[in-house]
Design a protein around this motif. Structure first.
Motif, PDB file in Angstrom:
ATOM      1  N   CYS A   1      43.265  51.521  39.775  1.00 47.57           N
ATOM      2  CA  CYS A   1      42.728  49.543  39.514  1.00 47.57           C
ATOM      3  C   CYS A   1      42.635  48.940  41.116  1.00 47.57           C
ATOM      4  O   CYS A   1      41.435  48.837  40.898  1.00 47.57           O
TER       5      CYS A   1
ATOM      6  N   THR B   1      43.035  40.650  41.293  1.00 51.75           N
ATOM      7  CA  THR B   1      44.421  40.568  40.720  1.00 51.75           C
ATOM      8  C   THR B   1      43.570  40.581  39.301  1.00 51.75           C
ATOM      9  O   THR B   1      44.285  40.780  38.561  1.00 51.75           O
ATOM     10  N   THR B   2      42.428  40.786  39.386  1.00 53.45           N
ATOM     11  CA  THR B   2      41.968  40.557  37.887  1.00 53.45           C
ATOM     12  C   THR B   2      40.789  41.620  37.159  1.00 53.45           C
ATOM     13  O   THR B   2      39.895  42.040  38.824  1.00 53.45           O
ATOM     14  N   CYS B   3      40.922  42.372  36.108  1.00 56.58           N
ATOM     15  CA  CYS B   3      39.744  43.193  35.914  1.00 56.58           C
ATOM     16  C   CYS B   3      38.514  42.213  35.485  1.00 56.58           C
ATOM     17  O   CYS B   3      38.610  41.325  34.314  1.00 56.58           O
ATOM     18  N   SER B   4      37.204  42.673  35.962  1.00 56.40           N
ATOM     19  CA  SER B   4      36.614  42.192  35.478  1.00 56.40           C
ATOM     20  C   SER B   4      35.555  42.579  34.020  1.00 56.40           C
ATOM     21  O   SER B   4      34.559  42.193  34.114  1.00 56.40           O
TER      22      SER B   4
ATOM     23  N   GLY C   1      38.799  41.232  31.833  1.00 57.39           N
ATOM     24  CA  GLY C   1      39.614  39.846  32.176  1.00 57.39           C
ATOM     25  C   GLY C   1      41.103  39.595  32.489  1.00 57.39           C
ATOM     26  O   GLY C   1      41.310  38.691  32.844  1.00 57.39           O
ATOM     27  N   CYS C   2      41.669  40.928  32.043  1.00 59.90           N
ATOM     28  CA  CYS C   2      42.632  41.016  32.277  1.00 59.90           C
ATOM     29  C   CYS C   2      43.448  40.893  33.664  1.00 59.90           C
ATOM     30  O   CYS C   2      42.958  41.055  34.607  1.00 59.90           O
ATOM     31  N   ILE C   3      45.159  40.027  34.088  1.00 62.05           N
ATOM     32  CA  ILE C   3      45.290  40.392  34.705  1.00 62.05           C
ATOM     33  C   ILE C   3      46.240  42.235  35.400  1.00 62.05           C
ATOM     34  O   ILE C   3      46.926  42.253  34.412  1.00 62.05           O
ATOM     35  N   VAL C   4      45.340  42.502  36.154  1.00 60.30           N
ATOM     36  CA  VAL C   4      46.038  43.856  36.272  1.00 60.30           C
ATOM     37  C   VAL C   4      47.415  44.107  36.494  1.00 60.30           C
ATOM     38  O   VAL C   4      47.925  45.176  36.091  1.00 60.30           O
TER      39      VAL C   4
ATOM     40  N   LEU D   1      37.549  45.502  39.744  1.00 60.44           N
ATOM     41  CA  LEU D   1      38.747  44.669  41.070  1.00 60.44           C
ATOM     42  C   LEU D   1      38.235  43.238  41.175  1.00 60.44           C
ATOM     43  O   LEU D   1      37.283  43.382  42.218  1.00 60.44           O
TER      44      LEU D   1
END
Length: 63
Positions: free
Chosen positions: A21, A31-34, A37-40, A27
């Motif tokens: 990631c 912290t966040t997957c675009s 939208g999850c918190i990696v 990313l």
């Protein structure tokens, strides 16, 4: 829940997922997957999750 072997990947797989990631241009702020939208750091720990990038699943080969 994050200690359960039933729900979580091993520490080794978790670290490999985080590295994958980190190298992903999707990313945001580390912290966040675009894409989803999850918190990696949370998603990478869960067995039921997979990389959401349809054309380049970065977790596919991590076992």
């Amino acid at each position: 829940m994050f200690q359960s072997v039933e729900h979580c990947v091993t520490d080794s797989v978790y670290q490999q997922r985080l590295l994958a990631c980190t190298a992903c241009p999707k990313l945001l702020n580390g912290t966040t997957c675009s894409i989803c939208g999850c918190i990696v750091r949370i998603a990478a720990k869960l067995k039921e999750r997979s990389c959401p990038k349809p054309s380049d699943n970065r977790w596919q080969l991590i076992v």
